[in-house]
Structures are given as C-alpha cells and as structure tokens.
Design a protein around this motif. Structure first.
Motif, PDB file in Angstrom:
ATOM      1  N   ARG A 104       0.794  -1.230   0.000  1.00 11.96           N
ATOM      2  CA  ARG A 104       0.000   0.000   0.000  1.00 11.96           C
ATOM      3  C   ARG A 104       0.821   1.273   0.000  1.00 11.96           C
ATOM      4  NH1 ARG A 104      -3.929  -1.962   4.924  1.00 11.96           N
ATOM      5  NH2 ARG A 104      -5.071  -3.593   3.797  1.00 11.96           N
ATOM      6  N   THR A 105       2.036   1.204   0.526  1.00 12.42           N
ATOM      7  CA  THR A 105       2.810   2.423   0.740  1.00 12.42           C
ATOM      8  C   THR A 105       4.282   2.203   0.428  1.00 12.42           C
ATOM      9  OG1 THR A 105       1.309   2.944   2.583  1.00 12.42           O
ATOM     10  CG2 THR A 105       3.301   4.277   2.406  1.00 12.42           C
ATOM     11  N   VAL A 106       4.909   3.237  -0.127  1.00 17.11           N
ATOM     12  CA  VAL A 106       6.360   3.257  -0.273  1.00 17.11           C
ATOM     13  C   VAL A 106       6.895   4.233   0.773  1.00 17.11           C
ATOM     14  CG1 VAL A 106       8.317   3.778  -1.765  1.00 17.11           C
ATOM     15  CG2 VAL A 106       6.260   2.718  -2.726  1.00 17.11           C
ATOM     16  N   TYR A 107       7.663   3.701   1.732  1.00 19.53           N
ATOM     17  CA  TYR A 107       8.244   4.512   2.791  1.00 19.53           C
ATOM     18  C   TYR A 107       9.682   4.864   2.409  1.00 19.53           C
ATOM     19  CZ  TYR A 107       4.320   2.889   5.635  1.00 19.53           C
ATOM     20  OH  TYR A 107       3.056   2.613   6.109  1.00 19.53           O
ATOM     21  N   VAL A 108       9.983   6.153   2.394  1.00 23.91           N
ATOM     22  CA  VAL A 108      11.325   6.624   2.064  1.00 23.91           C
ATOM     23  C   VAL A 108      11.840   7.431   3.244  1.00 23.91           C
ATOM     24  CG1 VAL A 108      12.748   7.899   0.420  1.00 23.91           C
ATOM     25  CG2 VAL A 108      10.641   6.792  -0.356  1.00 23.91           C
ATOM     26  N   ASP A 109      13.040   7.102   3.708  1.00 18.86           N
ATOM     27  CA  ASP A 109      13.612   7.864   4.821  1.00 18.86           C
ATOM     28  C   ASP A 109      15.125   7.951   4.658  1.00 18.86           C
ATOM     29  OD1 ASP A 109      13.936   9.272   7.137  1.00 18.86           O
ATOM     30  OD2 ASP A 109      13.539   7.608   8.493  1.00 18.86           O
ATOM     31  N   ASP A 110      15.608   9.167   4.495  1.00 17.45           N
ATOM     32  CA  ASP A 110      17.036   9.442   4.513  1.00 17.45           C
ATOM     33  C   ASP A 110      17.260  10.248   5.782  1.00 17.45           C
ATOM     34  OD1 ASP A 110      19.661   9.558   3.847  1.00 17.45           O
ATOM     35  OD2 ASP A 110      19.442  10.969   2.191  1.00 17.45           O
ATOM     36  N   VAL A 111      17.702   9.590   6.817  1.00 17.38           N
ATOM     37  CA  VAL A 111      17.721  10.151   8.171  1.00 17.38           C
ATOM     38  C   VAL A 111      18.396  11.518   8.204  1.00 17.38           C
ATOM     39  CG1 VAL A 111      18.493   9.787  10.543  1.00 17.38           C
ATOM     40  CG2 VAL A 111      17.709   7.849   9.168  1.00 17.38           C
ATOM     41  N   GLY A 112      17.676  12.478   8.767  1.00 18.79           N
ATOM     42  CA  GLY A 112      18.209  13.825   8.892  1.00 18.79           C
ATOM     43  C   GLY A 112      18.079  14.666   7.646  1.00 18.79           C
ATOM     44  N   ARG A 113      17.558  14.076   6.571  1.00 15.22           N
ATOM     45  CA  ARG A 113      17.430  14.827   5.324  1.00 15.22           C
ATOM     46  C   ARG A 113      15.960  14.945   4.913  1.00 15.22           C
ATOM     47  NH1 ARG A 113      22.061  11.734   5.080  1.00 15.22           N
ATOM     48  NH2 ARG A 113      23.993  12.860   4.614  1.00 15.22           N
ATOM     49  N   GLY A 139      10.261  11.902  -6.516  1.00 13.23           N
ATOM     50  CA  GLY A 139      10.822  13.175  -6.096  1.00 13.23           C
ATOM     51  C   GLY A 139      11.477  13.189  -4.736  1.00 13.23           C
ATOM     52  N   VAL A 140      11.368  12.098  -3.985  1.00 19.08           N
ATOM     53  CA  VAL A 140      11.999  11.995  -2.665  1.00 19.08           C
ATOM     54  C   VAL A 140      13.211  11.083  -2.805  1.00 19.08           C
ATOM     55  CG1 VAL A 140      11.669  11.432  -0.233  1.00 19.08           C
ATOM     56  CG2 VAL A 140       9.741  12.232  -1.608  1.00 19.08           C
ATOM     57  N   GLY A 141      14.336  11.481  -2.197  1.00 19.68           N
ATOM     58  CA  GLY A 141      15.537  10.724  -2.483  1.00 19.68           C
ATOM     59  C   GLY A 141      16.388  10.325  -1.301  1.00 19.68           C
ATOM     60  N   ILE A 142      17.317   9.417  -1.585  1.00 18.35           N
ATOM     61  CA  ILE A 142      18.332   8.964  -0.640  1.00 18.35           C
ATOM     62  C   ILE A 142      19.685   9.445  -1.159  1.00 18.35           C
ATOM     63  CG2 ILE A 142      19.397   6.981   0.484  1.00 18.35           C
ATOM     64  CD1 ILE A 142      16.471   7.275   1.199  1.00 18.35           C
ATOM     65  N   ASP A 143      20.441  10.150  -0.341  1.00 15.34           N
ATOM     66  CA  ASP A 143      21.754  10.647  -0.724  1.00 15.34           C
ATOM     67  C   ASP A 143      22.726   9.478  -0.855  1.00 15.34           C
ATOM     68  OD1 ASP A 143      24.066  12.027  -1.142  1.00 15.34           O
ATOM     69  OD2 ASP A 143      24.212  12.862   0.879  1.00 15.34           O
ATOM     70  N   LEU A 144      23.239   9.266  -2.049  1.00 15.16           N
ATOM     71  CA  LEU A 144      24.122   8.136  -2.299  1.00 15.16           C
ATOM     72  C   LEU A 144      25.563   8.411  -1.888  1.00 15.16           C
ATOM     73  CD1 LEU A 144      22.779   7.006  -5.786  1.00 15.16           C
ATOM     74  CD2 LEU A 144      22.300   5.981  -3.552  1.00 15.16           C
ATOM     75  N   ALA A 145      25.905   9.674  -1.624  1.00 10.05           N
ATOM     76  CA  ALA A 145      27.285   9.996  -1.256  1.00 10.05           C
ATOM     77  C   ALA A 145      27.699   9.285   0.025  1.00 10.05           C
ATOM     78  CB  ALA A 145      27.447  11.510  -1.106  1.00 10.05           C
ATOM     79  N   GLN A 146      26.740   9.064   0.920  1.00 12.28           N
ATOM     80  CA  GLN A 146      27.072   8.454   2.209  1.00 12.28           C
ATOM     81  C   GLN A 146      27.433   6.970   2.096  1.00 12.28           C
ATOM     82  OE1 GLN A 146      23.429   8.601   4.747  1.00 12.28           O
ATOM     83  NE2 GLN A 146      22.358   9.081   2.838  1.00 12.28           N
ATOM     84  N   VAL A 147      27.139   6.360   0.952  1.00  7.05           N
ATOM     85  CA  VAL A 147      27.525   4.957   0.744  1.00  7.05           C
ATOM     86  C   VAL A 147      28.357   4.817  -0.529  1.00  7.05           C
ATOM     87  CG1 VAL A 147      25.659   3.880   2.059  1.00  7.05           C
ATOM     88  CG2 VAL A 147      25.265   4.544  -0.331  1.00  7.05           C
TER      89      VAL A 147
END
Length: 318
Positions: A104-113, A139-147
């Motif tokens: 039902r849902t796509v949960y996106v979380d980039d902690v602190g961002r 339109g919501v993203g995960i910063d790949l620089a941290q990995v």
C-alpha cells in the motif's frame, strides 16, 4: 505486551486473506532478479538465502519496524522489499536509511534529510531515477554519497531498474482479485493484532493479558453474560482506567470517576473533544485518553476504535 518480534509473528496477526495476498505478492517480488551490484542493499520479505548477510531477516524486520510500523499509514500493510543501509545518527544510534515497499505504501527515509510515505498505487516507476547524486522515487531521495564507497559502477542504475520492476509487480499484483470468495470483515482480535498499537491493547486470545482483563472485569463489574473483547486500559493505585469493549457495550472509566457504559448500538462515535480533552463515544459518555494515545496518533486511534465498535457489533449480529 510486546509488539510483533519478527515478520512471521506479524503475519500471524493478520487475517487469512491478507496472509494469502502476502504470499502472492512476495512470490512475485521473489521472481524479480536482483542485480549483482545491488545485492548488498536489497532485502526481501522472508528471504532465507541472502547472498551477503546471514542476518538479512533481522535487517529486513528492523527496516519494517523503523520505516513502516513506527508511522504506518494503514494497518495490516504487507512489507515486501527494502533497499537501503544503516547509518549512525547524531545520538550515535543505528538507524535505517532507505526505501521500504509495501503493498500500500512506499516509505522513504534518509535520516536527517527527508522522508515521505507515498501510496504504492500512485508511484510511477518512471519517477525512480538517479539525479544529483540521489536515488529518487517520486521526487523523494536517498543521498548516495554516504555509501559511495560501497557502490559499484552500476549499483545506482541497477537499483533503479530493480525498484521499478518491484513497484510494477506490486501494483499489478495488488490490483488482482483473489480467486477465493471475498473475505469476511476483520474481527476485533484481527484489527487489534494488525494495528501498530497492538501491544498497548489487552486481548482475551493472549494468555499474558488474562490477569489484566480479569481485574478490569471485576473492578468495572462487567456483567457475566457479556464477553469482554478488548481493552485499552491501565492499572494504577487509583484503579483501572481506560476503555473496554464487550459483545454488548462500550465501557470507559477515568481516574477517580465511575464507570460509564454505552450499548454497542448507541456507540456511534469516537471523536476527540478538545474542550474536555477526552473522547466522545455518545451523548453524555466521554472516555479518557491514555499514555498510548498522543497528539500524533490521536486521529489514528479514533479511526481504529470506530472500526472496533463496528467489528464488535458485527460479531454480535452474526
């Protein structure tokens, strides 16, 4: 009472129809190949043979706990795939970063961002992309620089392809109607076990709850010809207070106050009364709030309680 400790326990608390849907969707997701460059980031529900991590089931369940169950959009969602990694926040706590896909849902979380909960049915696979060093979905993203040091040359683009395929499969599978006849409405027990506040309720079907329910029944003088179905209550030196539902009525008691009772047929509401800071069940019947009910989940609790009232009435009519 603790909440579900793993995926198997969580699924056991769902209605049979939901478990069947999970089996169908999980099988569809399992058929999608995981690119070699993303194997360290992909964790599927029920996966027993992760190619990199022995504790993959624990990693997946931790993602479910932190991304889905903590702020579930709806009860009984079926977690299917997690793409992500762990990070350490400013308080030195290990946190889940990434994307969890349920039916039902796509949960996106980039902690602190940034974070978001997006209805799965509305996610266009074309919105999953790599842009400006981020893995984006709607339109919501995960910063790949941290990995960056963990990524292979094709990891990001392969992740886009994999997640797009998962979303496509889940959307298609969730829209299919099962061959079996329509499932009956969930019971009080099923609704509570599937809720994200399951551990705060007392249920007759859970042996460890028996003592608390027996104390409430005695103190509130619940008639012997009524069957207690569930309570959201606490015991203090001043007695038991909270809310309880039987097969005949809705009960409540505030500290230092008498027990209130409304027949199920007249319990047509459970709405927050800002003036009295209580919940209105019927004219003249106000129920107290409890520690488990906060400003953030008050609307969720009200909706859940109304569903419990309907389930209790349906059980009585059956």
């Amino acid at each position: 009472m603790a909440a579900a400790s793993d995926l198997s326990e969580y699924l056991r608390g769902l209605p049979e129809e939901r478990r069947a849907t999970f089996g169908r969707l999980a099988a569809a997701v399992a058929d999608i190949p995981v690119p070699a460059s993303t194997k360290s980031f992909v964790f599927r529900a029920g996966q027993k043979d992760h190619p990199v991590y022995d504790d993959a089931e624990l990693v997946f369940w931790r993602a479910v706990q932190q991304l889905q169950l903590r702020e579930a959009v709806s009860d009984g969602e079926l977690p299917l795939t997690y793409w992500g990694f762990h990070s350490i926040d400013l308080l030195a706590r290990r946190r889940v970063n990434g994307i969890l896909i349920t039916d039902r849902t796509v949960y996106v979380d980039d902690v602190g961002r940034e974070s978001a909960q997006i209805p799965t049915a509305t996610v266009d696979p074309a919105t999953i992309r790599v842009a400006d060093g981020r893995l984006e979905i709607a339109g919501v993203g995960i910063d790949l620089a941290q990995v960056a040091r963990l990524l292979e040359s094709t990891s990001a683009t392969d992740a886009v392809g994999y997640l797009s395929a998962v979303i496509t499969a889940v959307r298609a599978g969730a829209s299919e109607q099962p061959d079996a006849s329509p499932a009956s409405e969930p019971t009080v027990d099923e609704l509570v076990r599937a809720s994200r506040l399951s551990g705060d309720f007392l249920l007759p079907s859970r042996p460890k709850d028996a003592k608390g329910l027996a104390k409430l029944t005695a103190k509130w003088k619940v008639p012997a010809d009524e069957t207690l179905l569930v309570s959201l209550s606490s015991a203090t030196f001043a007695g038991v207070y909270g809310i309880a539902i039987t097969d005949a009525a809705v009960y409540s008691r505030d500290l230092m106050e008498p027990v209130e009772r409304t027949p199920l047929g007249e319990a047509d509401s459970f709405a927050w009364d800002a003036e009295t800071k209580t919940f209105r069940i019927a004219d003249g019947h106000l129920a107290p709030t409890l520690p488990a009910i906060t400003d953030d989940n008050r609307a969720y609790v009200a909706d859940l309680m109304r569903k419990l009232f309907r389930a209790a009435r349906a059980a009585r009519a059956a």
